[in-house]
Design a protein around this motif. Structure first.
Motif, mmCIF file in Angstrom:
data_model
loop_
_atom_site.group_PDB
_atom_site.id
_atom_site.type_symbol
_atom_site.label_atom_id
_atom_site.label_comp_id
_atom_site.label_asym_id
_atom_site.label_seq_id
_atom_site.Cartn_x
_atom_site.Cartn_y
_atom_site.Cartn_z
ATOM 1 N N VAL A 118 15.658 -19.335 -71.584
ATOM 2 C CA VAL A 118 16.576 -18.231 -71.813
ATOM 3 C C VAL A 118 17.880 -18.700 -72.450
ATOM 4 C CG1 VAL A 118 17.471 -18.425 -69.456
ATOM 5 C CG2 VAL A 118 17.717 -16.263 -70.683
ATOM 6 N N SER A 119 18.442 -17.834 -73.259
ATOM 7 C CA SER A 119 19.772 -18.036 -73.815
ATOM 8 C C SER A 119 20.559 -16.749 -73.566
ATOM 9 C CB SER A 119 19.688 -18.315 -75.318
ATOM 10 O OG SER A 119 20.974 -18.298 -75.902
ATOM 11 N N TYR B 247 15.352 -23.793 -64.303
ATOM 12 C CA TYR B 247 15.882 -23.195 -63.075
ATOM 13 C C TYR B 247 17.052 -22.277 -63.412
ATOM 14 C CZ TYR B 247 17.305 -23.077 -58.150
ATOM 15 O OH TYR B 247 17.616 -22.686 -56.862
ATOM 16 N N GLU B 248 16.853 -20.971 -63.229
ATOM 17 C CA GLU B 248 17.843 -20.002 -63.685
ATOM 18 C C GLU B 248 17.842 -18.768 -62.788
ATOM 19 O OE1 GLU B 248 20.360 -19.311 -65.442
ATOM 20 O OE2 GLU B 248 20.153 -17.160 -65.276
ATOM 21 N N ASN B 249 19.032 -18.349 -62.350
ATOM 22 C CA ASN B 249 19.172 -17.209 -61.437
ATOM 23 C C ASN B 249 18.535 -15.930 -61.964
ATOM 24 O OD1 ASN B 249 20.677 -18.534 -59.410
ATOM 25 N ND2 ASN B 249 22.568 -18.285 -60.570
ATOM 26 N N GLY B 250 18.572 -15.743 -63.270
ATOM 27 C CA GLY B 250 18.082 -14.494 -63.846
ATOM 28 C C GLY B 250 16.630 -14.214 -63.525
ATOM 29 N N ASN B 251 15.805 -15.251 -63.370
ATOM 30 C CA ASN B 251 14.411 -15.037 -62.989
ATOM 31 C C ASN B 251 14.309 -14.273 -61.679
ATOM 32 O OD1 ASN B 251 12.708 -16.627 -65.018
ATOM 33 N ND2 ASN B 251 14.195 -18.173 -64.396
ATOM 34 N N ALA C 278 24.737 -25.497 -65.155
ATOM 35 C CA ALA C 278 25.947 -25.405 -64.333
ATOM 36 C C ALA C 278 26.882 -24.311 -64.834
ATOM 37 C CB ALA C 278 26.671 -26.748 -64.305
ATOM 38 N N ILE C 279 27.063 -24.245 -66.147
ATOM 39 C CA ILE C 279 27.950 -23.230 -66.699
ATOM 40 C C ILE C 279 27.386 -21.838 -66.457
ATOM 41 C CG2 ILE C 279 28.966 -22.322 -68.810
ATOM 42 C CD1 ILE C 279 30.261 -24.896 -67.826
ATOM 43 N N GLU C 280 26.085 -21.662 -66.650
ATOM 44 C CA GLU C 280 25.497 -20.338 -66.437
ATOM 45 C C GLU C 280 25.568 -19.922 -64.972
ATOM 46 O OE1 GLU C 280 25.048 -18.338 -68.678
ATOM 47 O OE2 GLU C 280 24.941 -19.627 -70.434
ATOM 48 N N ARG D 13 29.051 -18.617 -64.578
ATOM 49 C CA ARG D 13 29.169 -17.319 -65.240
ATOM 50 C C ARG D 13 28.490 -16.223 -64.415
ATOM 51 N NH1 ARG D 13 30.990 -16.846 -70.400
ATOM 52 N NH2 ARG D 13 31.498 -18.771 -71.499
ATOM 53 N N PHE D 14 27.415 -16.584 -63.732
ATOM 54 C CA PHE D 14 26.769 -15.605 -62.864
ATOM 55 C C PHE D 14 27.697 -15.211 -61.718
ATOM 56 C CE2 PHE D 14 23.977 -14.538 -59.247
ATOM 57 C CZ PHE D 14 23.351 -13.417 -59.786
ATOM 58 N N PHE D 15 28.417 -16.174 -61.146
ATOM 59 C CA PHE D 15 29.391 -15.847 -60.109
ATOM 60 C C PHE D 15 30.467 -14.912 -60.663
ATOM 61 C CE2 PHE D 15 28.523 -20.279 -58.160
ATOM 62 C CZ PHE D 15 27.389 -19.800 -57.535
ATOM 63 N N ALA D 16 30.849 -15.128 -61.914
ATOM 64 C CA ALA D 16 31.863 -14.270 -62.531
ATOM 65 C C ALA D 16 31.347 -12.846 -62.703
ATOM 66 C CB ALA D 16 32.278 -14.845 -63.882
ATOM 67 N N VAL D 17 30.048 -12.697 -62.960
ATOM 68 C CA VAL D 17 29.457 -11.360 -63.025
ATOM 69 C C VAL D 17 29.632 -10.649 -61.684
ATOM 70 C CG1 VAL D 17 27.274 -10.094 -63.203
ATOM 71 C CG2 VAL D 17 27.785 -11.929 -64.824
ATOM 72 N N LEU D 18 29.428 -11.398 -60.604
ATOM 73 C CA LEU D 18 29.441 -10.804 -59.266
ATOM 74 C C LEU D 18 30.831 -10.429 -58.783
ATOM 75 C CD1 LEU D 18 26.902 -13.068 -57.333
ATOM 76 C CD2 LEU D 18 26.574 -10.717 -58.082
ATOM 77 N N SER D 19 31.797 -11.270 -59.055
ATOM 78 C CA SER D 19 33.099 -11.087 -58.419
ATOM 79 C C SER D 19 34.245 -11.171 -59.414
ATOM 80 C CB SER D 19 33.306 -12.164 -57.346
ATOM 81 O OG SER D 19 34.603 -12.088 -56.798
ATOM 82 N N PRO D 20 35.076 -10.143 -59.488
ATOM 83 C CA PRO D 20 36.254 -10.201 -60.359
ATOM 84 C C PRO D 20 37.165 -11.371 -60.028
ATOM 85 C CG PRO D 20 35.858 -7.944 -59.648
ATOM 86 C CD PRO D 20 34.925 -8.810 -58.857
#
Length: 408
Positions: free
Chosen positions: A168-169, A222-226, A178-180, A183-190
């Motif tokens: 995925v990209s 290994y990616e949270n989006g799955n 690590a960066i993604e 970024r996923f944490f940033a999606v969750l919490s302002p």
């Protein structure tokens, strides 16, 4: 090509280099984010025989057992606890508590983030629904969630999501694990967004930005989006929330003492890939149910074929050969990954749920062993990974040997 900035250079992630900040984050999810409970049910908690007090060393003196790990000089559990910023450690052997320890203000009733260990619980729920005929693992995700058509996850099969089999990209960026994750944490919490953040603000928006960087089912990534895409499938299949689903299928049926909970995004959707919190004792109950072939006493909670397929599926079906989480890229691929569980491929049929900062549920049917570890360890190349899996196996072998000697 511009290189991805090191994680340590991102000011909005520096809290993850402070164990005290990590511990606050892992134990205070309900205080910093919206949340939804996973109900423990109306029944009485299932007793854990041999339980110790929260401040005591446990009913078995494992503290002094020498552990020889990866060719190093022998160490003890307290040595590992210090190295891993351990918050809680609980060992069940043959269904009885033989060790229970809480540190740094954590108590037995404190819910603790399971982080990515929660991925395995979603994998278990999906496997149950597939066994019951409610979910077809061979279908593309977009069959269940049409909105994901054209995305990396929508064009992948359910089977691919269960095995981290997508490439995925996001938003055209080169993938960096690590960066993604940050970024996923940033999606969750302002509160976790950088000053100039202008990306997705909900999990569903985040998934829609995913594009395939390769064919699904060909590589492990290994990616949270799955897991978030799989969770959305489970919502569509059952018509209920992940919190209610996990409560109905698992939490209300294992004799849990406490409600668990998920943190939610801006749409009120659970962060299924890592936003789950529960106590060590209740996670141990979940592990004990699985060790016993999906049963709690005379009640079958999870179909036995589902419980045993966590490991047998590595041999019989789709699985990836992977490295230990956090291991250097030069290390050998010693694990398998199946249905969102880590499989050490040992002779005891062990398997593990594992999450960032040291969250682990380790189940070893052959050793009659269940171990729960919660931690607040800093993730950095300067901080060596603590070899807990070999430690778990040595603890199990020690307990198994003692139990055999006691019956002679």
């Amino acid at each position: 090509m511009t290189e991805t900035a090191p994680l340590s250079d991102l000011s909005w992630t520096r809290g993850y280099t402070d164990p005290a900040w990590i511990r606050r984050f892992t134990t205070s999810g309900r205080e910093i984010s919206p949340s939804r409970r996973v109900w423990r049910g109306a029944g009485h908690p299932r007793d854990l025989p041999g339980r110790s007090t929260s401040s005591g060393p446990g009913t078995h003196e494992l503290d002094t057992v020498p552990l020889e790990l990866n060719g190093r000089a022998a160490v003890t559990l307290p040595d590992l606890f210090a190295a891993a910023q351990t918050d809680a450690f609980l060992v069940l052997h043959r269904g009885s508590v033989v060790y229970e320890r809480y540190l740094d203000g954590i108590e037995g009733h404190t819910p603790h983030f399971n982080a990515s260990a929660a991925k395995s619980y979603i994998g278990l729920v999906a496997a149950v629904l597939a066994h019951q005929g409610h979910l077809d693992r061979t279908l593309q995700t977009s069959f269940y969630v049409p909105e994901l058509a054209g995305t990396a996850f929508g064009e992948a099969r359910i089977e691919d999501l269960l095995h981290m089999g997508t490439q995925v990209s996001y938003g055209g960026r080169r993938f960096d694990k690590a960066i993604e994750a940050q970024r996923f944490f940033a999606v969750l919490s302002p509160r976790l967004r950088p000053f100039d953040y202008n990306g997705p603000t909900t999990i569903r928006e985040h998934l829609l930005t995913a594009r395939a960087a390769g064919a699904p089912g060909t590589e492990f990534c290994y990616e949270n989006g799955n897991v978030e895409a799989l969770a959305e499938v489970l919502r569509r299949v059952t018509g209920t929330s992940i919190s209610a689903l996990l409560g109905e299928l698992l939490w209300s049926r294992i004799g849990a003492e406490e409600d668990a909970y998920y943190v939610l995004d801006g749409d009120g959707i659970e962060a299924a890939s890592g936003g789950f919190s529960a106590t060590a004792r209740d996670v141990a109950r979940l592990g004990e149910m699985l060790r016993c072939g999906g049963a709690v006493g005379d009640k079958q909670v999870v179909p036995e074929p589902v419980a045993t397929s966590i490991v047998s599926g590595v041999r019989d079906g789709y699985a990836h050969r992977v490295r230990l989480p956090g291991a250097p890229l030069t290390s050998p691929a010693t694990l398998s990954y199946h249905d969102l569980w880590w499989i050490p491929n040992d002779v005891h049929g062990s398997y593990m749920a594992s999450g960032i900062h040291g969250q682990r549920l380790f189940v070893s049917p052959g050793l009659d062993l269940v171990v729960v570890h919660f931690g607040s360890q800093v993730i950095s190349s300067a901080v060596p990974a603590v070899p807990f899996v070999p430690a778990f196996l040595q603890i199990g072998a020690h307990l198994h040997s003692e139990a055999q000697a006691a019956t002679r």
